[in-house]
Design a protein around this motif. Structure first.
Motif, PDB file in Angstrom:
ATOM      1  N   THR A 157     -52.851 -13.046  11.857  1.00  7.75           N
ATOM      2  CA  THR A 157     -52.767 -14.787  11.990  1.00  7.75           C
ATOM      3  C   THR A 157     -54.348 -15.014  13.039  1.00  7.75           C
ATOM      4  N   GLY A 158     -54.855 -14.394  13.815  1.00  9.53           N
ATOM      5  CA  GLY A 158     -55.553 -15.049  14.565  1.00  9.53           C
ATOM      6  C   GLY A 158     -54.660 -15.259  15.745  1.00  9.53           C
ATOM      7  N   ILE A 211     -63.000 -16.660  18.893  1.00 14.85           N
ATOM      8  CA  ILE A 211     -61.967 -15.448  18.934  1.00 14.85           C
ATOM      9  C   ILE A 211     -60.390 -16.675  20.084  1.00 14.85           C
ATOM     10  N   ASN A 240     -55.874  -4.192  18.083  1.00 14.95           N
ATOM     11  CA  ASN A 240     -57.259  -5.031  17.742  1.00 14.95           C
ATOM     12  C   ASN A 240     -57.752  -4.052  17.626  1.00 14.95           C
ATOM     13  N   LYS A 276     -56.816  -1.678  14.801  1.00  9.28           N
ATOM     14  CA  LYS A 276     -57.657  -2.518  14.064  1.00  9.28           C
ATOM     15  C   LYS A 276     -58.793  -2.419  13.395  1.00  9.28           C
ATOM     16  N   TYR A 277     -59.555  -2.940  14.165  1.00 11.69           N
ATOM     17  CA  TYR A 277     -61.185  -3.204  14.491  1.00 11.69           C
ATOM     18  C   TYR A 277     -61.834  -1.811  14.505  1.00 11.69           C
ATOM     19  N   LEU A 291     -54.907 -13.255  20.417  1.00 15.52           N
ATOM     20  CA  LEU A 291     -56.376 -12.998  21.738  1.00 15.52           C
ATOM     21  C   LEU A 291     -55.578 -15.007  22.116  1.00 15.52           C
ATOM     22  N   ASP A 350     -63.399  -0.331  22.608  1.00 12.89           N
ATOM     23  CA  ASP A 350     -63.774   0.639  21.229  1.00 12.89           C
ATOM     24  C   ASP A 350     -64.923   0.546  20.942  1.00 12.89           C
ATOM     25  N   ARG A 382     -60.000 -16.476  13.516  1.00  6.37           N
ATOM     26  CA  ARG A 382     -60.104 -15.347  12.596  1.00  6.37           C
ATOM     27  C   ARG A 382     -61.716 -15.494  12.270  1.00  6.37           C
ATOM     28  N   LEU A 383     -61.661 -13.733  12.498  1.00 13.11           N
ATOM     29  CA  LEU A 383     -63.096 -13.942  11.661  1.00 13.11           C
ATOM     30  C   LEU A 383     -63.606 -13.362  10.191  1.00 13.11           C
ATOM     31  N   HIS A 384     -62.038 -12.508  10.108  1.00  9.05           N
ATOM     32  CA  HIS A 384     -61.657 -12.184   8.611  1.00  9.05           C
ATOM     33  C   HIS A 384     -61.384 -12.537   7.429  1.00  9.05           C
TER      34      HIS A 384
HETATM   35  P1  ADP Z   1     -56.044 -11.318  14.629  1.00  7.22           P
HETATM   36  O1  ADP Z   1     -56.450  -9.868  14.558  1.00  7.22           O
HETATM   37  O2  ADP Z   1     -54.759 -11.481  14.150  1.00  7.22           O
HETATM   38  O3  ADP Z   1     -57.150 -11.701  13.550  1.00  7.22           O
HETATM   39  P2  ADP Z   1     -56.397 -11.630  17.240  1.00  7.22           P
HETATM   40  O4  ADP Z   1     -56.104 -13.114  17.766  1.00  7.22           O
HETATM   41  O5  ADP Z   1     -56.286 -10.802  17.670  1.00  7.22           O
HETATM   42  O6  ADP Z   1     -55.983 -11.657  15.507  1.00  7.22           O
HETATM   43  O7  ADP Z   1     -58.483 -11.685  17.168  1.00  7.22           O
HETATM   44  C1  ADP Z   1     -58.671 -12.967  16.513  1.00  7.22           C
HETATM   45  C2  ADP Z   1     -60.324 -12.296  16.135  1.00  7.22           C
HETATM   46  O8  ADP Z   1     -61.067 -11.396  16.704  1.00  7.22           O
HETATM   47  C3  ADP Z   1     -60.155 -11.108  14.436  1.00  7.22           C
HETATM   48  O9  ADP Z   1     -59.863 -11.925  13.461  1.00  7.22           O
HETATM   49  C4  ADP Z   1     -61.491 -10.072  14.823  1.00  7.22           C
HETATM   50  O10 ADP Z   1     -61.585 -10.813  13.920  1.00  7.22           O
HETATM   51  C5  ADP Z   1     -61.700 -10.323  16.005  1.00  7.22           C
HETATM   52  N1  ADP Z   1     -61.567  -9.455  16.987  1.00  7.22           N
HETATM   53  C6  ADP Z   1     -60.641  -9.534  18.176  1.00  7.22           C
HETATM   54  N2  ADP Z   1     -60.422  -7.746  18.139  1.00  7.22           N
HETATM   55  C7  ADP Z   1     -61.747  -7.308  17.929  1.00  7.22           C
HETATM   56  C8  ADP Z   1     -62.082  -6.343  18.033  1.00  7.22           C
HETATM   57  N3  ADP Z   1     -61.549  -5.055  18.844  1.00  7.22           N
HETATM   58  N4  ADP Z   1     -63.002  -5.495  17.930  1.00  7.22           N
HETATM   59  C9  ADP Z   1     -63.741  -5.875  17.058  1.00  7.22           C
HETATM   60  N5  ADP Z   1     -63.649  -7.208  16.733  1.00  7.22           N
HETATM   61  C10 ADP Z   1     -62.077  -7.917  17.282  1.00  7.22           C
END
Ligand code: ADP
Length: 450
Positions: A414-415, A398, A356, A359-360, A418, A385, A404-406
């Motif tokens: 897929t959310g 989350i 994550n 990715k983010y 976490l 990070d 998901r936030l995006h």
């Molecule tokens: P996914 O990555 O598949 O969307 P996660 O459950 O891992 O699912 O994360 C849920 C949401 O939390 C993500 O869609 C993202 O918006 C936010 N998120 C998770 N990790 C981070 C991070 N390190 N920095 C910013 N946002 C994050």
């Protein structure tokens, strides 16, 4: 908590009082005249032919000496027990003087003025209450059965003997009985009243205990119901996702065949529709796979065993090596401990949090740090990070499944990551949470109990 300056002032005042009282005590015990009685009063006349008028009474000196020292010690950790004992001594002296007045016992009553005795008694109680969170007062003030009983019984223990003694004394003075029958009456009345207080205490305890047992029983039942319904739900999710896979595979397979075989005969809009269908079916497949992974977490759990986190972290980093290289991330970590954990599940937590972080990431060079701190009864880990961050209002959302936030176009996923981490960490008796600032980065914390 009062400021340190104020505490010093209190200690200085208490010290002066204790020293004055101690010197007076010394005068009484040694017979020396240190002259302190004339510091303020030049008159050296003696009180009823014995002590100088300026001098405090012997038992007052003892009481003020103990109160002074108790006040100095009451706010200090090692001295609190001694302070408590000293306060009890001064309260006992004051009570003796008060009883002396009540029962007109000359030996005690002349030693200390009645009001001085009452003031010393109240002061002693006040000093005890000053630190109600410690020692005996902590027990008395607590919400435990012991605390409730102490609050109910203490007034009776203080009042019954004093009031009964006074009644016996008054009866004797009024000529109702001579001393011996009076004492017998007092003893019987004491026994009767204390027995009723004990009986009442036993009944109260019994009632409280029954209520506690009932509450415990209800709690156990609710917990059992909850865990049954959780298990049912997990079973349902497992069966549903497992059984859905097959027809879904058939649908996506058929559509793909349709696409391949009839590609040339279909117009552009039919092509578009088929592409959407394939996309949808693929996405659903991923979601079902994720759901299956999530519901399998409980079914496939291994026992918690000593696990070397540095090995796990290395493995997790190796698993995300490609994306780490791509993102040119700088990864650092604290020395990792050995913890009690399910190896595979802990690896999943580290890997999800690290990927994550990758990715983010934002536009800056990505910096990832994995930290750990020994918190006595648990380990506190964190993955920090400097990525895009999360707005505070989403900090709990989350961790829910499929939240998901995006959009998928912005970031794939897929959310589930976490939610999986949360389930694993909770299984290890820990908590997981995030602290983040949009555009600044995020720190995901989790604990593992020892
Ligand atoms: P996914 O990555 O598949 O969307 P996660 O459950 O891992 O699912 O994360 C849920 C949401 O939390 C993500 O869609 C993202 O918006 C936010 N998120 C998770 N990790 C981070 C991070 N390190 N920095 C910013 N946002 C994050």
């Amino acid at each position: 908590m009062p400021s340190e300056k104020l505490l010093t002032a209190v200690r200085i005042c208490a010290g002066i009082a204790a020293i004055l009282a101690f010197l007076t005590l010394l005068e009484y015990l040694s017979g020396l005249d240190l002259g302190i009685d004339r510091w303020m009063l030049s008159n050296t006349a003696t009180h009823s032919g014995h002590q100088p008028v300026g001098r405090m009474a012997l038992i007052s000196a003892v009481a003020f000496c103990t109160i002074g020292v108790a006040l100095i010690l009451v706010n200090q950790t090692p001295g609190y027990r001694l302070a408590q004992t000293l306060v009890f001594i001064s309260a006992a002296i004051a009570l003796l003087a008060i009883a002396g007045y009540l029962y007109q016992a000359e030996a005690f009553q002349g030693q200390m003025a009645l009001y001085a005795a009452i003031v010393i008694f109240l002061l002693s109680a006040g000093i005890l209450c000053l630190r109600a969170e410690r020692g005996l007062m902590a027990r008395v003030a607590s919400n435990s059965f012991g605390g409730i009983m102490a609050r109910r019984l203490l007034p009776a223990a203080l009042l019954i003997p004093v009031v009964l003694g006074w009644l016996q004394h008054e009866g004797q003075r009024a000529g109702l009985y001579s001393p011996e029958p009076g004492l017998a009456l007092l003893a019987v009345a004491d026994v009767a009243l204390f027995l009723s207080v004990v009986w009442w205490g036993v009944n109260s305890l019994h009632r409280m205990d029954s209520k506690r047992r009932l509450a415990e029983h209800e709690l156990q039942e609710t917990a059992a119901k909850l865990s049954r319904s959780n298990a049912d739900l997990e079973q349902f999710a497992y069966v549903a996702s497992h059984d859905l896979k097959e027809p879904l595979r058939a649908i996506s397979g058929s559509v793909q065949i349709l696409q391949e075989r009839y590609q040339k005969q279909l117009d552009e809009s039919a092509e578009e529709i088929i592409k959407h269908t394939v996309d949808g079916a693929t996405r659903m497949q991923t979601l079902i796979d994720d759901l299956l992974t999530y519901s399998r977490l409980t079914a496939r759990e291994a026992p918690l065993e000593p696990t070397d986190c540095s090995e796990i972290l290395d493995e997790a980093l190796a698993n995300v090596e490609l994306s780490l290289k791509e993102s040119k991330a700088v990864v650092t970590h604290d020395p990792m401990p050995v913890v009690k954990a399910d190896r595979t599940q802990l690896l999943q937590v580290f890997q999800n949090l690290l990927s994550n972080g990758i990715k983010y990431r934002g536009d800056r060079t990505l910096k990832l740090h994995v930290g750990v701190e020994d918190k006595d009864h648990e380990w506190l880990f964190w993955v920090r990070d400097n990525g895009i961050g999360i707005a505070p209002q989403y900090a709990t959302r989350i961790f829910r499944i499929f939240q998901r936030l995006h959009t998928r176009k912005e970031y794939s996923g897929t959310g589930i990551g976490l939610a999986v981490c949360k389930k694993i960490v909770e299984r290890h008796g820990g908590r997981i949470w995030v602290e983040s600032e949009p555009e600044e980065g995020s720190t995901f914390y989790f604990t593992l109990s020892k």
